[in-house]
Scaffold this motif. Structure first.
Motif, PDB file in Angstrom:
ATOM      1  N   LEU A 131      24.906  51.449  19.224  1.00  0.00           N
ATOM      2  CA  LEU A 131      26.275  51.537  18.591  1.00  0.00           C
ATOM      3  C   LEU A 131      26.584  50.711  17.471  1.00  0.00           C
ATOM      4  O   LEU A 131      27.064  51.189  16.576  1.00  0.00           O
ATOM      5  N   ARG A 132      25.869  49.529  17.620  1.00  0.00           N
ATOM      6  CA  ARG A 132      26.141  48.530  16.473  1.00  0.00           C
ATOM      7  C   ARG A 132      25.321  49.109  15.083  1.00  0.00           C
ATOM      8  O   ARG A 132      25.950  49.135  13.871  1.00  0.00           O
ATOM      9  N   ARG A 133      24.219  49.721  15.326  1.00  0.00           N
ATOM     10  CA  ARG A 133      23.403  50.353  14.146  1.00  0.00           C
ATOM     11  C   ARG A 133      24.295  51.658  13.743  1.00  0.00           C
ATOM     12  O   ARG A 133      24.296  51.898  12.613  1.00  0.00           O
ATOM     13  N   SER A 136      25.503  60.947  14.408  1.00  0.00           N
ATOM     14  CA  SER A 136      24.424  59.812  14.439  1.00  0.00           C
ATOM     15  C   SER A 136      24.176  59.667  16.041  1.00  0.00           C
ATOM     16  O   SER A 136      22.809  59.508  16.567  1.00  0.00           O
ATOM     17  N   LEU A 137      25.014  59.746  17.017  1.00  0.00           N
ATOM     18  CA  LEU A 137      24.910  59.548  18.497  1.00  0.00           C
ATOM     19  C   LEU A 137      24.080  60.771  19.170  1.00  0.00           C
ATOM     20  O   LEU A 137      23.650  60.623  20.338  1.00  0.00           O
ATOM     21  N   VAL A 139      28.187  48.790  30.111  1.00  0.00           N
ATOM     22  CA  VAL A 139      26.796  48.580  30.508  1.00  0.00           C
ATOM     23  C   VAL A 139      25.828  48.717  29.128  1.00  0.00           C
ATOM     24  O   VAL A 139      24.638  48.308  29.207  1.00  0.00           O
ATOM     25  N   LEU A 140      26.374  49.325  27.925  1.00  0.00           N
ATOM     26  CA  LEU A 140      25.570  49.200  26.921  1.00  0.00           C
ATOM     27  C   LEU A 140      25.561  47.907  26.170  1.00  0.00           C
ATOM     28  O   LEU A 140      24.819  47.393  25.171  1.00  0.00           O
ATOM     29  N   ASN A 159      32.493  43.460  21.122  1.00  0.00           N
ATOM     30  CA  ASN A 159      32.536  43.653  22.477  1.00  0.00           C
ATOM     31  C   ASN A 159      32.966  44.907  23.000  1.00  0.00           C
ATOM     32  O   ASN A 159      33.873  45.530  22.401  1.00  0.00           O
ATOM     33  N   LEU A 160      32.169  45.540  23.991  1.00  0.00           N
ATOM     34  CA  LEU A 160      32.578  46.767  24.664  1.00  0.00           C
ATOM     35  C   LEU A 160      33.060  46.488  25.785  1.00  0.00           C
ATOM     36  O   LEU A 160      32.900  45.478  26.685  1.00  0.00           O
TER      37      LEU A 160
END
Length: 837
Positions: free
Chosen positions: A286-288, A167-168, A276-277, A269-270
């Motif tokens: 990332l959430r999606r 996906s990424l 930075v994202l 949380n990252l």
């Protein structure tokens, strides 16, 4: 004489004084009165220089940045943009941290403690069976949580990590790798448990659990060599557990299925370089991706299935059993909010997203309009008829960076799939929630599944001409034997690609084996089984080469018993001489649903068993003005005809069995059997009633109503404890004042859920022009927790649009006390309204 104190008095005083007070002050220390602050000594020259250097170092980047922008002639817009993004990011993080801390607190404390803290006047004998059952499960989870952590770690590495990596790649973020996965020591919490004992098979146990995870997990990963991680991971949703089939041996059931009914809410949380994202828009990537992977793994129609006994075939537990197919046609929308304003002219670029479980569909974007016309079709598989909902969100498209959510929210709608299945087909306008204005026009059709090939010829012609589906195909890939090696040095990593029509899906890969076992089921919607084919390919993940394949014509399944091919070994082409692929295939014909018979209301959104009764206050006294009234006679010409047609439309909105003054089936048959003379008498009676109605209108006082006649509003009220929604259907209003005026009013109904009078609580219907007996038939919803429902009141007001510039456009109003009604079942009543003063 000198006064002296005894030794006992001295000891008593010393005991009362604090230890610091009994000490003699040092002569070096300055004694400062209590009402004065001790003055700090002035800083020395060295300390002051160091402090000045630190302050200058902190401000140096800002000064250099401002100088560079001036030197290179940068526009002031860059400064404003950076400041705006920084402020928005800071505010967004504060709001999210508050939301996450609230969720974490609710996950740490039991629901029983929270409710007992809110309701202090409950008697001591109140018993919470569901909470006690949940606490018992929470203790078990805490004990087995370390073992669950090891199992989940393996699942993430084998199944979730490859999906996230793929996906990424669409966002140019390659090289994703999990470095560390630890679920910590805090397990997820079960907030409530519901076990169904009605309308379920005797061979299974169905249980729903409201879970919330806000633990101390530690997940580390890398993207393109950048190290990062996830902390404060939170997830909540309704988890269903099905244990079937029941057997006479330990563990008493042969398998277990675990899945979410709808997509759970996820937040995190990252940390690390990828922080930075962690800002609005970029965080959505990332959430999606994470939500997509959870949906592909645990959200219907996907399930996590286990076989617990050798006496039970894996097919019984792992093959899906869809209840049917929901076809959604998104026709149009109107009066959407104007999100893009240019030179005072408002517009939007709307599109809609339709979600059923993990299945998501998107319409095309219509530019520069608030009244878009999509005419978009989509079809979704439904596993749990009573528990699943169809969610529709409308967005305003804003161009931005790829993958970043910059679009503006235009509202949402929730459709109860069970009500659609009961009606068979519904064409309706739905008011969008969470926004000031907007409605969406939907046409929804329910299709049941049958294994009769005759039904295919009867119903497939219409759908095939439109390019829609006419059948559902289930392919269960069990295992393979004696596969060849793609390379002589090592065994293959095989997986299977299944293609039906223009859609392909694949199983997970099995590492380093020539005899893999998958036990995975894939479901397809087929347009024309008489012409479509099924393709099966076994691939090697290491080399990307094909290990063998086979083709099956779907028309051959129509001649088989129940249109099913069970545990069939297929010889693979371009493979080894003994290579076999074992599959099971089922074909189901989609038959348009017919209206269901029964006494249940179409607003009943309970799952299997009815929702538990709500706490209520004592019933209203006889003097209460909010009483159920018989349906009033209309004063408009042809009032009886108008009443009958309105009742018919109201019944379609609130349920087939709610009688609102329309004719029953027996009355309709009796009317058909009337002779012509009887029809003449009925017509004459109607004409006489119409004349009397016209006379009563002419006898009205100016701007008022005849003595004894009051305005009334017809409402249907229903509360769904599963969804925690109060459902209100505004059917019609009768006997409004102003009928004798040359220009009748243009009324609409406005609702407030008291005590909240904010914009979020406001709901209003469409305007009906030039009438004192308007018919609306519009549905609205409020989110209300069950414990607050008895104390809430619904304010209903009728407003005259023509009088919006007058002193008071309010025509009449009433307040409905919700605690005086049993809202576990749909309640349809007439309510008297007080005229405005």
């Amino acid at each position: 004489m000198t006064d002296t104190k005894s030794s006992d008095d001295v000891i008593a005083v010393s005991r009362e004084m604090p230890p610091s007070a009994s000490k003699t002050p040092s002569p070096e220390k300055e004694i400062v009165p209590a009402n004065q602050k001790k003055r700090k000594p002035p800083p020395t020259l060295g300390k002051s220089l160091v402090g000045l250097c630190k302050i200058a170092a902190k401000h140096l980047p800002l000064v250099v940045g401002v100088y560079a922008m001036g030197y290179f002639n940068f526009s002031i817009a860059w400064i404003l943009g950076i400041v705006g993004i920084t402020a928005a990011t800071d505010q967004w993080r504060k709001e999210r941290n508050y939301r996450m801390s609230t969720a974490r607190a609710s996950a740490l404390y039991s629901d029983k403690d929270v409710i007992m803290a809110r309701v202090s006047d409950l008697p001591s004998w109140v018993f919470f069976p569901d909470f006690d059952r949940a606490e018992w499960l929470n203790k078990i989870l805490k004990q087995v949580w370390p073992n669950v952590g090891h199992y989940v770690r393996n699942i993430i590495l084998e199944a979730v990590q490859p999906g996230i990596r793929e996906s990424l790649k669409a966002y140019k973020l390659g090289g994703f790798k999990m470095d560390k996965i630890s679920l910590g020591t805090m397990p997820f919490r079960v907030g409530g448990v519901k076990v169904y004992d009605k309308n379920v098979s005797r061979n299974e146990i169905v249980m729903d659990m409201d879970i919330c995870y806000a633990g101390d997990c530690d997940i580390r990963f890398s993207i393109k060599g950048l190290k990062g991680g996830i902390k404060d991971f939170q997830m909540s949703g309704m988890l269903r557990v099905i244990m079937k089939p029941l057997i006479s041996q330990i563990p008493l059931f042969g398998g277990i299925q675990i899945f979410f009914l709808n997509s759970p809410s996820v937040d995190f949380n990252l940390i690390g370089v990828v922080d930075v994202l962690d800002m609005p828009g970029l965080n959505g990537i990332l959430r999606r991706v994470i939500i997509e992977q959870i949906g592909a793994f645990l959200v219907l129609p996907n399930k996590l299935s286990f076989t617990l006994s050798d006496v039970v075939s894996p097919i019984v537990v792992k093959i899906p059993e869809p209840s049917g197919v929901l076809r959604v046609r998104v026709i149009e929308a109107k009066q959407l909010m104007k999100m893009d304003r240019v030179l005072g002219i408002g517009k939007s670029d709307p599109y809609a997203i339709i979600t059923v479980g993990s299945q998501e569909f998107r319409t095309k974007t219509i530019y520069n309009t608030v009244n878009p016309k999509w005419d978009f079709y989509c079809e979704a598989k439904v596993e749990s008829l009573r528990a699943q909902n169809c969610f529709i969100q409308v967005w305003d498209y804003d161009a931005g960076f790829p993958g970043i959510q910059n679009d503006d929210y235009l509202g949402r709608a929730t459709i109860d799939i069970y009500s659609i299945a009961k009606a068979g087909k519904k064409d309706m306008w739905v008011t969008l929630e969470d926004v000031k204005s907007g409605m969406i026009h939907l046409e929804l059709t329910w299709f049941s599944l049958m294994d009769d090939p005759v039904m295919l010829k009867m119903h497939a012609a219409e759908t095939q001409s439109m390019g829609l589906s006419s059948a559902l195909l289930i392919v269960y890939v069990d295992s393979a034997t004696s596969l060849p090696s793609a390379r002589t040095s090592s065994k293959p990593d095989p997986y299977v690609i299944v293609t039906a029509g223009n859609r392909s899906e694949q199983t997970s890969a099995r590492m380093r084996t020539c005899d893999p076992t998958w036990e995975q089921a894939l479901v397809f919607l087929v347009c024309n089984p008489e012409s479509d084919d099924l393709y099966l390919k076994v691939m090697d993940q290491k080399t990307g080469g094909e290990l063998g394949g086979e083709k099956i014509t779907l028309v051959s399944l129509l001649t088989l018993p129940n249109m099913e091919l069970s545990h069939q070994p297929l010889s693979l082409k371009n493979s080894g001489p003994e290579s076999k692929l074992i599959v099971s295939i089922r074909l189901k014909v989609m038959v348009p649903g017919q209206p269901m018979e029964g006494n249940e209301s179409i607003l009943d959104t309970g799952d299997f068993a009815s929702d538990p009764p709500l706490p209520s206050t004592p019933p209203p006294s006889s003097s209460d003005s909010m009483k159920a009234k018989p349906e009033p006679k209309s004063d408009a010409p042809g009032g009886n005809d108008m009443q009958t047609s309105a009742s018919g439309s109201s019944s379609s909105a609130a349920g087939d069995t709610i009688s609102l003054g329309g004719r029953s089936e027996q009355t309709s048959l009796l009317d058909k059997s009337m002779s012509s003379s009887t029809n003449t008498l009925v017509s004459a009676a109607k004409l006489s009633l119409d004349r009397e109605s016209n006379s009563s209108i002419r006898r009205r006082q100016k701007g008022g109503l005849p003595p004894g006649v009051v305005s009334q509003v017809q409402l249907t009220l229903r509360y769904s404890s599963q969804r925690q929604r109060l459902i209100i259907v505004v059917h019609k209003v009768s006997q409004l004042p102003g009928g004798d005026q040359p220009d009748p009013p243009d009324p609409y109904v406005k609702l407030y859920l008291l005590p909240d009078r904010s914009t979020n609580s406001k709901r209003k219907t469409e305007i009906v022009k030039d009438t004192v007996n308007p018919v609306f038939d519009e549905t609205f919803e409020y989110t209300v927790v069950p414990i607050d429902l008895p104390s809430r009141e619904l304010e209903v007001s009728v407003i005259n649009r023509k009088g919006r510039f007058a002193r008071s456009p309010l025509m009449c109003s009433c307040v409905v006390i919700l605690g005086h009604h049993d809202l576990t079942q749909a309640v349809t009543q007439w309510f008297e309204m007080k005229p405005s003063e």
